[in-house]
Design a protein around this motif. Structure first.
Motif, mmCIF file in Angstrom:
data_model
loop_
_atom_site.group_PDB
_atom_site.id
_atom_site.type_symbol
_atom_site.label_atom_id
_atom_site.label_comp_id
_atom_site.label_asym_id
_atom_site.label_seq_id
_atom_site.Cartn_x
_atom_site.Cartn_y
_atom_site.Cartn_z
ATOM 1 N N LYS A 388 0.780 -0.902 -0.007
ATOM 2 C CA LYS A 388 -0.069 0.021 -0.038
ATOM 3 C C LYS A 388 0.849 1.141 0.019
ATOM 4 N N PRO A 389 0.408 2.242 -0.386
ATOM 5 C CA PRO A 389 1.222 3.552 -0.722
ATOM 6 C C PRO A 389 1.115 4.379 1.053
ATOM 7 N N ILE A 390 2.210 4.826 1.417
ATOM 8 C CA ILE A 390 2.202 5.510 2.749
ATOM 9 C C ILE A 390 2.965 6.696 2.410
ATOM 10 N N PHE A 391 2.484 7.722 3.436
ATOM 11 C CA PHE A 391 3.107 9.103 3.173
ATOM 12 C C PHE A 391 4.493 9.233 3.716
ATOM 13 N N SER A 392 5.198 9.971 3.198
ATOM 14 C CA SER A 392 6.829 10.428 3.528
ATOM 15 C C SER A 392 6.835 11.649 3.113
ATOM 16 N N TYR A 393 7.650 12.596 3.585
ATOM 17 C CA TYR A 393 8.059 13.918 3.111
ATOM 18 C C TYR A 393 8.772 13.771 1.807
ATOM 19 N N GLU A 394 9.589 12.601 1.508
ATOM 20 C CA GLU A 394 9.991 12.306 0.088
ATOM 21 C C GLU A 394 9.291 12.139 -0.908
ATOM 22 N N GLY A 395 7.807 11.743 -0.454
ATOM 23 C CA GLY A 395 6.936 11.457 -1.774
ATOM 24 C C GLY A 395 6.375 9.950 -1.338
ATOM 25 N N ASP A 396 4.993 9.883 -1.595
ATOM 26 C CA ASP A 396 4.456 8.597 -1.413
ATOM 27 C C ASP A 396 5.459 7.414 -2.052
ATOM 28 N N THR A 397 5.247 6.115 -1.164
ATOM 29 C CA THR A 397 6.031 5.059 -1.407
ATOM 30 C C THR A 397 4.966 3.885 -1.187
#
Length: 749
Positions: A388-397
């Motif tokens: 699943k996609p998860i949030f991070s400040y570098e961009g969703d991964t």
């Protein structure tokens, strides 16, 4: 013998003629059946003359720059006059070279395609549909008639195309086509495509941009300039070659464009993405309420998602960009500090009681519980990983993660709110409701209410001044135990603030945010008076009738708190924040226009207002918010107040300039998780930098000189005289030796 052969050939010839005639008859009957509507109604000329297509409603900023859209289909209508000539020329040269010569059907092209594609099975023949036929398809779509789908739909489109040509002139047909044709990424109409891929209106498209968009019409996905830039560029160059071929541009113009790559400025207007999503959601709610009121009071029916309305808002797109960039820059750094400070002892990793409680509130847990699974079985299911996609400040991964690990991942994130108000009107100029709308829908500006900490202290000091207290009143910083409040002893931090013989003026006490003095002031003026003062300044939330009110135990929204601070630069009157300036229908008729409600009475005197501004200017210049000067080098005229709540759960900063009032908050959405130490969690470190980053960017743009270069008015001679005193004084020897020992008392005596 020859006669018999001739007769036989004649019979065969007659038979072939009869078969051809019968075939033609069947074809005519088939076409006639379509024409009279046996295969579905065909729009009449009257129907075509009154075409109504669902249009996206546009959200505009204060300068009428596009901010976003509400739509079923992402379509915005433009007139032929707004279409650049080379856009029209490129379309005709590429899609329908004889457009201006035929009446809806290009018969040479049609028969070429018919014989080559149908009879000879040659797929290189092309489509054969004219722009008008394609328009018919765009307007009314195609239906499934099994094996007869292609001929029925084609004939229908040909019939509709001839009727369209009878009703509209060629320019209108071009405009209708470009307003309805689907471009890449399910974007309908040239205006929507122009903004999505080039962030500009149709009328401002360059030759390269126009040719790129025309080129995508051959295959929307394959020639998407965002996904396939090289392929899109090759297709653009084909369009340019066609324009040269038919004499619309010369070879020099073609080479001038072809020698440069396609450059896009991509802006996606979706619910979750784009500029100011939290603000746009508030506008959506307010606009829906306004339209409901209009629809209920008249014979008209307006649909926010279909009627092409123009909603002009208070936001400034540029200021909003600065706010979002400033927020992200700071929050990414602060998040790293926050996690490192906790290390392996982070509550989102170690607090099993809290984690278990949160797990049991997840929808998946509740669903599994209803299926009568045991606790052990539920935990096994919740620990099962999936991608699943998860949030991070570098961009969703995309990661392989379990429900429980996902919960822990999101639990660690700090969140924030920021708002900037025009104080004399209440217009919202920038609005950041959280760190990421897609993953954190909760709006921390207008929905969330948290304890406001020391940002409440100006209400107490304003009340004290209004009661007649001299600004140069000196109050001891010494701690006092209030016996009737369960022996509550408010305390301070630094050495000067704990010296029992030190006395601060009101200005220094506020600028240094001295807790003991704030409580003593509340004790002097009374809790009811402070609550009443806050009400005059626009606070409507419940305020606790307790001494800790002086230290900010009241829970307010950021928007409510910021609005109350506008009274300090709006003639002592709090402004009422608003989102929508006006709503127009697609023809420009004004359906709604914001009208300010009758202003509240002044919340305090002009003398008090000027004095409080001087107090809070000291907060910026040498008090708890001096980082605005020392760290960020900001020289703007500014007043303000920091705030930090118990256990460092919330950081606040309020900033006042003559023409803009700003507020920021930072904390974790779970109240139980605070910062691990005050140096990181205090408002000056957690919330202030968001405002500082924002103002720094404003300072670099001359368009905002009316804000950044604005100066507070010089206080009156009476105020200057009243505040002209030393900021502090220490008790003399004899007072230290024989003075009254103020260690215990009852609050409110």
């Amino acid at each position: 013998m020859k006669k018999k052969i001739a007769k036989k050939n004649k019979n065969w010839f007659v038979l072939v003629l009869k078969l051809i005639g019968f075939g033609l008859l069947l074809l005519l009957l088939f076409i006639g059946s379509i024409y009279i509507g046996l295969w579905g109604k065909i729009p009449s000329k009257t129907d075509l003359a009154d075409l109504k297509q669902a249009e996206a409603s546009l959200i505009l900023d204060k300068n009428e720059e596009l901010l976003g859209k509400y739509f079923v289909f992402d379509r915005s209508i433009v007139s032929f006059e707004d279409l650049p000539k080379y856009l029209v020329d490129g379309l005709v040269a590429t899609e329908d070279a004889r457009f201006y010569e035929h009446g809806g059907i290009d018969y040479p092209s049609f028969f070429r395609v018919f014989f080559k594609s149908v009879l000879l099975q040659d797929n290189s023949a092309g489509g054969g549909s004219t722009i008008t036929q394609q328009l018919a398809k765009n307007l009314f779509g195609r239906k499934d008639y099994w094996m007869l789908s292609m001929p029925i739909n084609k004939i229908k489109e040909m019939i509709v195309a001839t009727r369209i040509e009878d009703v509209y002139d060629k320019n209108d047909i071009i405009a209708l086509y470009l307003n309805t044709v689907p471009f890449s990424e399910n974007t309908f109409g040239i205006e929507s495509a122009s903004y999505r891929f080039f962030n500009t209106s149709t009328k401002n498209l360059t030759l390269s941009e126009a040719s790129t968009l025309v080129g995508t019409l051959k295959a929307n996905h394959s020639y998407n300039p965002r996904l396939f830039p090289e392929r899109s560029q090759l297709r653009r160059d084909v369009v340019l070659q066609q324009m040269v071929k038919y004499g619309y541009i010369d070879e020099d113009a073609r080479l001038n464009v072809s020698n440069h790559p396609v450059e896009i400025d991509y802006h996606k207007f979706t619910y979750n993405e784009g500029l100011a999503p939290y603000f746009r959601e508030n506008v959506r709610k307010q606009a829906s309420q306004i339209l409901d009121s209009i629809n209920n009071s008249g014979d008209t029916e307006y649909d926010l998602y279909k009627d092409g309305l123009k909603i002009t808002t208070t936001l400034d797109n540029t200021m909003q960009e600065y706010a979002e960039k400033g927020m992200t820059k700071h929050m990414e750094r602060l998040q790293s500090q926050f996690e490192k400070a906790y290390g392996s002892n982070a509550p989102w990793l170690k607090d099993e009681v809290m984690i278990t409680e949160l797990i049991k509130k997840t929808p998946k847990y509740e669903l599994l519980k209803k299926e009568n699974l045991s606790e052990a079985e539920i935990m096994v299911a919740l620990n099962k990983k999936s991608k699943k996609p998860i949030f991070s400040y570098e961009g969703d991964t995309i990661v392989s993660i379990s429900t429980i690990d996902s919960l822990k991942h999101y639990l660690k994130f700090l969140n924030t709110g920021f708002v900037a108000l025009e104080p004399n009107t209440g217009a919202i100029r920038a609005y950041v409701g959280g760190i990421n709308f897609e993953h954190f829908k909760y709006d921390h500006v207008s929905m969330g209410k948290r304890q406001v900490g020391s940002t409440f202290k100006p209400f107490v000091y304003t009340t004290a001044l209004e009661s007649g207290m001299d600004p140069c009143t000196y109050i001891s910083v010494k701690e006092v135990t209030y016996t009737n409040e369960e022996d509550w002893t408010p305390s301070n931090g630094s050495k000067d603030e704990t010296d029992p013989h030190m006395n601060f003026s009101l200005e220094k006490a506020l600028s240094q945010s001295i807790n003991t003095i704030a409580v003593k002031l509340l004790d002097k003026v009374g809790i009811p008076a402070v609550i009443n003062q806050a009400r005059k300044m626009g606070v409507t939330s419940e305020l606790p009738d307790v001494p800790s009110l002086a230290l900010g135990t009241a829970e307010l929204s950021l928007l409510e708190l910021t609005a109350s601070y506008t009274s300090y630069v709006n003639k002592s009157v709090p402004s009422k924040p608003y989102f929508v300036e006006k709503i127009e229908d697609k023809n420009g008729k004004i359906l709604y226009e914001y009208k300010p409600s009758k202003p509240m009475d002044p919340a305090f005197s002009e003398k008090t207002r000027q004095t409080m501004i001087e107090f809070m200017k000291a907060t910026i210049n040498e008090g708890t918010a001096k980082r605005m000067r020392s760290t960020y080098g900001l020289s703007n005229d500014m007043a303000g107040k920091t705030g930090t709540t118990q256990d460092n759960r919330d950081g606040w900063f309020m900033a006042i300039t003559p023409n803009l009032v700003m507020g920021s908050w930072v904390g974790n959405d779970d109240h139980r998780i605070g910062f691990s130490n005050t140096s990181i969690g205090q408002g000056a470190n957690s919330a202030l930098p968001i405002v500082a980053n924002f103002v720094s960017q404003l300072n670099k743009n001359n368009d905002f000189n009316s804000i950044t270069k604005a100066k507070f008015e010089t206080p009156s001679a009476e105020v200057l005289e009243a505040i002209d005193c030393n900021p502090d004084k220490r008790d003399g020897f004899f007072k230290r030796l024989f003075g009254k020992k103020e260690k215990e008392k009852a609050f409110g005596e």
